[in-house]
Design an enzyme around this catalytic site. Sequence first.
Site, PDB file in Angstrom:
ATOM      1  N   SER A 161      -7.677  -1.007  -6.234  1.00  0.00           N
ATOM      2  CA  SER A 161      -6.033  -0.972  -7.144  1.00  0.00           C
ATOM      3  C   SER A 161      -5.782  -2.050  -8.414  1.00  0.00           C
ATOM      4  CB  SER A 161      -4.805  -0.183  -6.126  1.00  0.00           C
ATOM      5  OG  SER A 161      -3.436  -0.807  -6.997  1.00  0.00           O
TER       6      SER A 161
ATOM      7  N   TYR B 101       1.701  -3.763  -0.547  1.00  0.00           N
ATOM      8  CA  TYR B 101       1.005  -3.370  -1.066  1.00  0.00           C
ATOM      9  C   TYR B 101      -0.374  -3.839  -1.561  1.00  0.00           C
ATOM     10  CZ  TYR B 101      -1.627   0.575  -3.283  1.00  0.00           C
ATOM     11  OH  TYR B 101      -2.626   1.428  -3.996  1.00  0.00           O
TER      12      TYR B 101
ATOM     13  N   LYS C 142      -3.955  -4.255  -0.536  1.00  0.00           N
ATOM     14  CA  LYS C 142      -5.588  -4.188  -1.422  1.00  0.00           C
ATOM     15  C   LYS C 142      -5.816  -5.386  -1.851  1.00  0.00           C
ATOM     16  CE  LYS C 142      -4.636   0.261  -1.584  1.00  0.00           C
ATOM     17  NZ  LYS C 142      -6.039   1.254  -1.640  1.00  0.00           N
TER      18      LYS C 142
END
Length: 228
Positions: free
Chosen positions: A129, A142, A146
Amino acid sequence: MERAVALVTGASRGIGAAVARALAPTHELLLGGRDEAALAELAGTLPAARPWPVELTDPDALAAATGGLTRLDVLVHSAGVAELGPLADVTAATWRRTLDVNVVAVAELTRLALPLLRAARGHVVLINSGAGLRANPDWGVYAASKFALRAYADVLRAEEPDLRVTSVHPGRVDTDMQRGVRAQESGDYQPHLYLTADSVARAVATAVTAADDAHFTEVVVRPRPRLG
């Protein structure tokens, strides 16, 4: 010659399903995910695909599923979760759930698949991402997952020089997952400002089908606003 075999996780929808469609002309496909009905429906539209239903966070189920594989040339990790919120409000359960899906399951599946990937001098693709390159407020959990996934890819690439390892960093993508993200952000959903899943899948296919002397180590794909 037998066609190469690709396993795509998160294949029931979104980027995973788009990657499966993009690889279908060149690969036999194993469609990984939890929604067996959706996987079967997608498999029915592709020339050489079958569902590979498994709960990725269940180590025993994962070991049993990978134990039945006899060949694997490409492993695409597309399954993931995104839960947003300020760090002050994020519970330990959210941290564990996010890291379990986005990092631990990836590492365990890759570990189990390594003998077959080594035999094929294969390719591991990790759908990361933009949050794996830059962390923003409310995206801490998140982004941490990542960033960890990018570090995992970098180490795997260094430790397994016979493999190709590609991190793919898309911006916002028009998917059900993105709808959930925008709901958490209390923002409007504007698909014309986002990438399509097919565009990300084409980037993956380019890396996977590159000539043997080429190794796409990191692919960054940003949205270009569309008219209309």
